[in-house]
Design a protein around this motif. Structure first.
Motif, PDB file in Angstrom:
ATOM      1  N   SER A 257       5.806   7.095 -10.544  1.00 16.01           N
ATOM      2  CA  SER A 257       6.934   7.990 -10.317  1.00 16.01           C
ATOM      3  C   SER A 257       7.767   7.611 -11.620  1.00 16.01           C
ATOM      4  N   ASP A 258       8.101   6.575 -11.141  1.00 18.09           N
ATOM      5  CA  ASP A 258       8.833   5.965 -12.523  1.00 18.09           C
ATOM      6  C   ASP A 258       8.975   6.370 -13.415  1.00 18.09           C
ATOM      7  N   LEU A 259       7.522   6.645 -13.853  1.00 21.18           N
ATOM      8  CA  LEU A 259       6.760   6.435 -15.755  1.00 21.18           C
ATOM      9  C   LEU A 259       7.038   8.167 -15.951  1.00 21.18           C
ATOM     10  N   ALA A 260       7.766   8.993 -14.679  1.00 20.48           N
ATOM     11  CA  ALA A 260       6.921  10.816 -15.343  1.00 20.48           C
ATOM     12  C   ALA A 260       7.622  10.314 -16.551  1.00 20.48           C
ATOM     13  N   GLY A 261       7.843  11.876 -16.853  1.00 22.77           N
ATOM     14  CA  GLY A 261       8.515  12.438 -18.339  1.00 22.77           C
ATOM     15  C   GLY A 261       9.000  11.335 -19.081  1.00 22.77           C
ATOM     16  N   LYS A 262       8.484   9.925 -19.077  1.00 22.32           N
ATOM     17  CA  LYS A 262       8.280   8.907 -20.277  1.00 22.32           C
ATOM     18  C   LYS A 262       6.862   8.665 -20.775  1.00 22.32           C
ATOM     19  N   PRO A 263       7.036   9.445 -22.576  1.00 22.88           N
ATOM     20  CA  PRO A 263       5.761   9.038 -23.085  1.00 22.88           C
ATOM     21  C   PRO A 263       5.069   7.805 -22.713  1.00 22.88           C
ATOM     22  N   ILE A 264       3.921   7.760 -22.563  1.00 21.16           N
ATOM     23  CA  ILE A 264       3.102   6.478 -22.127  1.00 21.16           C
ATOM     24  C   ILE A 264       1.736   6.591 -23.024  1.00 21.16           C
ATOM     25  N   HIS A 265       1.278   5.760 -24.038  1.00 23.99           N
ATOM     26  CA  HIS A 265       0.202   5.598 -24.656  1.00 23.99           C
ATOM     27  C   HIS A 265      -1.010   5.684 -24.114  1.00 23.99           C
ATOM     28  N   PRO A 266      -2.036   6.424 -24.214  1.00 23.89           N
ATOM     29  CA  PRO A 266      -3.253   7.036 -23.311  1.00 23.89           C
ATOM     30  C   PRO A 266      -3.396   5.528 -23.534  1.00 23.89           C
ATOM     31  N   SER A 267      -3.911   4.177 -24.803  1.00 27.32           N
ATOM     32  CA  SER A 267      -4.464   2.938 -24.535  1.00 27.32           C
ATOM     33  C   SER A 267      -4.032   2.304 -23.749  1.00 27.32           C
ATOM     34  N   PHE A 268      -2.466   2.204 -23.426  1.00 25.33           N
ATOM     35  CA  PHE A 268      -2.150   1.323 -22.269  1.00 25.33           C
ATOM     36  C   PHE A 268      -2.275   2.282 -20.357  1.00 25.33           C
ATOM     37  N   VAL A 269      -2.087   2.878 -20.522  1.00 21.30           N
ATOM     38  CA  VAL A 269      -2.636   3.167 -18.793  1.00 21.30           C
ATOM     39  C   VAL A 269      -3.798   2.780 -18.862  1.00 21.30           C
ATOM     40  N   TYR A 270      -5.685   3.346 -20.025  1.00 24.91           N
ATOM     41  CA  TYR A 270      -6.310   2.457 -19.592  1.00 24.91           C
ATOM     42  C   TYR A 270      -6.196   0.665 -19.511  1.00 24.91           C
ATOM     43  N   LEU A 271      -5.291   0.209 -20.471  1.00 24.71           N
ATOM     44  CA  LEU A 271      -5.001  -0.956 -20.406  1.00 24.71           C
ATOM     45  C   LEU A 271      -4.806  -1.847 -19.335  1.00 24.71           C
ATOM     46  N   VAL A 272      -4.086  -1.305 -18.375  1.00 26.30           N
ATOM     47  CA  VAL A 272      -3.005  -1.286 -17.423  1.00 26.30           C
ATOM     48  C   VAL A 272      -4.531  -1.604 -15.910  1.00 26.30           C
ATOM     49  N   ALA A 273      -5.030  -0.469 -15.597  1.00 26.20           N
ATOM     50  CA  ALA A 273      -6.250   0.200 -15.272  1.00 26.20           C
ATOM     51  C   ALA A 273      -7.315  -0.785 -14.966  1.00 26.20           C
ATOM     52  N   GLN A 274      -7.551  -1.592 -16.264  1.00 21.76           N
ATOM     53  CA  GLN A 274      -8.024  -2.227 -16.075  1.00 21.76           C
ATOM     54  C   GLN A 274      -8.322  -3.869 -16.090  1.00 21.76           C
TER      55      GLN A 274
ATOM     56  N   VAL B 272       1.113  -1.161   0.163  1.00 26.90           N
ATOM     57  CA  VAL B 272      -0.220   0.128  -0.284  1.00 26.90           C
ATOM     58  C   VAL B 272       1.057   1.484  -0.019  1.00 26.90           C
ATOM     59  N   ASN B 273       1.939   1.407   0.931  1.00 26.00           N
ATOM     60  CA  ASN B 273       2.764   2.470   1.158  1.00 26.00           C
ATOM     61  C   ASN B 273       3.572   3.145  -0.434  1.00 26.00           C
ATOM     62  N   THR B 274       4.084   1.715  -0.960  1.00 24.98           N
ATOM     63  CA  THR B 274       4.513   1.582  -2.620  1.00 24.98           C
ATOM     64  C   THR B 274       3.869   2.160  -3.283  1.00 24.98           C
ATOM     65  N   VAL B 275       2.244   1.821  -3.491  1.00 30.56           N
ATOM     66  CA  VAL B 275       1.755   2.482  -4.563  1.00 30.56           C
ATOM     67  C   VAL B 275       1.576   3.360  -4.196  1.00 30.56           C
ATOM     68  N   LEU B 276       1.136   4.113  -2.785  1.00 30.92           N
ATOM     69  CA  LEU B 276       0.748   5.541  -2.651  1.00 30.92           C
ATOM     70  C   LEU B 276       1.532   6.616  -3.176  1.00 30.92           C
ATOM     71  N   PHE B 277       2.877   6.313  -2.517  1.00 29.02           N
ATOM     72  CA  PHE B 277       4.104   6.551  -2.478  1.00 29.02           C
ATOM     73  C   PHE B 277       4.328   7.303  -3.991  1.00 29.02           C
ATOM     74  N   GLY B 278       3.436   6.367  -4.703  1.00 33.97           N
ATOM     75  CA  GLY B 278       3.642   6.278  -5.885  1.00 33.97           C
ATOM     76  C   GLY B 278       2.833   7.856  -6.948  1.00 33.97           C
ATOM     77  N   ILE B 279       1.940   7.546  -6.443  1.00 42.90           N
ATOM     78  CA  ILE B 279       0.878   8.240  -6.834  1.00 42.90           C
ATOM     79  C   ILE B 279       0.699  10.004  -6.295  1.00 42.90           C
ATOM     80  N   LYS B 280       1.832   9.555  -5.006  1.00 41.17           N
ATOM     81  CA  LYS B 280       1.824  11.429  -4.032  1.00 41.17           C
ATOM     82  C   LYS B 280       2.634  11.965  -4.969  1.00 41.17           C
TER      83      LYS B 280
END
Length: 318
Positions: free
Chosen positions: A300-317, A233-241
């Protein structure tokens, strides 16, 4: 004189008092003690319990009508638990006796969380019903050094699965409190492959025993390892924060897309979306859309790197 009033009236008046006031009144004389404690009638203590306030135990998902409720013991144990965990960093390290009392208090506080009433009782379209348990629990933990000052409470010695469970529920990274090296500690724990073995079922579990299947075969019996879950939980939430992405090259504010429901109210029975729409045979709620939160890569590891919107949606689903 107050005690010259009829017994029924005295007890009725005490129903409007706090548990501490009732306990103090009982110490004034023998008659007062008898009125408060030497009775099998639970009406007084039920009213005191509900006036704190706590959720009515009869509305709890785990309520068993065949088991009588000891309202006096319930309210006494909860009030004591809240006072036991209200220690500051200056009180550390705790004595072995006090540490055992704290562990018992954490176990009871977990039960308080699980006995919270559902947000919807009969009609999921109605406004959610607030939980007094969750509000009281949040206030109780906010007075504990391990929750409001985790950076300075490293002198606390001991491990309790109930404590780790409450810390996972608490979601420290979103509380705005000093966290020191907590992010690094949680990431090191989660990424340490030594924590993923057959004994841990290759996940966030630990073996509490074995079950003999036959003369030659046995299997482990597992339960959740809440220390491991807390670090996930901490690892995920620190990344989000700490994720500052959200520029035009990325999907609009992906942190909102990824952030799971947090807080004690999200733990209540039937609080998950679609809980009332399940089919009768879908008792586990496996149908529908699932969202998976992966902690092996901080966002936060993804910050500054181009991500295709479909990839983000896929991860979330997934």
């Amino acid at each position: 004189m107050f005690l010259s009033l009829p017994t029924e009236l005295v007890r009725h008046i005490l129903c409007f008092c706090t548990p501490q006031t009732v306990a103090a009144f009982s110490q004034t004389c023998r008659l007062a003690f008898t009125l408060v404690y030497d009775t099998e009638d639970q009406h007084l203590w039920r009213e005191v319990f509900l006036s704190v306030p706590f959720d009515n135990l009869r509305d709890s998902p785990d309520y068993d009508p065949s088991v009588p409720i000891d309202w006096k013991t319930e309210v006494q144990h909860r009030i004591r638990a809240s006072s036991v965990v209200a220690f500051t960093p200056e009180d550390l390290p705790l004595s072995p006796e006090m540490r055992e009392q704290v562990f018992d208090a954490f176990e009871l506080l977990v039960k308080v969380a699980h006995s919270a009433i559902p947000p919807f009782r009969t009609d999921p379209e109605s406004s959610p019903v607030p939980s007094h348990n969750m509000r009281w629990l949040t206030d109780a933990l906010a007075r504990c050094a391990l929750f409001y000052d985790p950076e300075r409470s490293t002198a606390f010695v001991g491990h309790s699965n109930h404590l780790e469970r409450l810390l996972a529920y608490w979601a420290t990274p979103l509380r705005g409190v000093p966290t020191g090296n907590l992010h690094t500690e949680s990431r090191c724990f989660v990424y340490d492959l030594r924590h993923y073995t057959l004994e841990s079922n290759w996940g966030v579990y630990w073996a509490i025993g074995t079950e003999q299947l036959n003369e030659t075969r046995a299997r482990y019996i597992y339960e959740a390892d809440w220390e491991h879950i807390k670090h996930c939980v901490n690892t995920v939430l620190f990344g989000i924060k700490n994720d500052s992405t959200g520029a035009s090259a990325h999907p609009p504010n992906p942190t909102k897309l990824f952030c799971p429901p947090m807080g004690f109210n999200s733990l209540r029975a039937y609080s998950a979306p679609g809980s009332f729409n399940r089919k009768p045979d879908d008792w586990a709620g496996v149908e529908g859309v699932w969202v998976r939160y992966v902690c092996f890569m901080d966002y936060s590891d993804l910050a500054g790197k181009p991500i295709h919107p479909s990839f983000v949606y896929l991860v979330a689903q997934i």
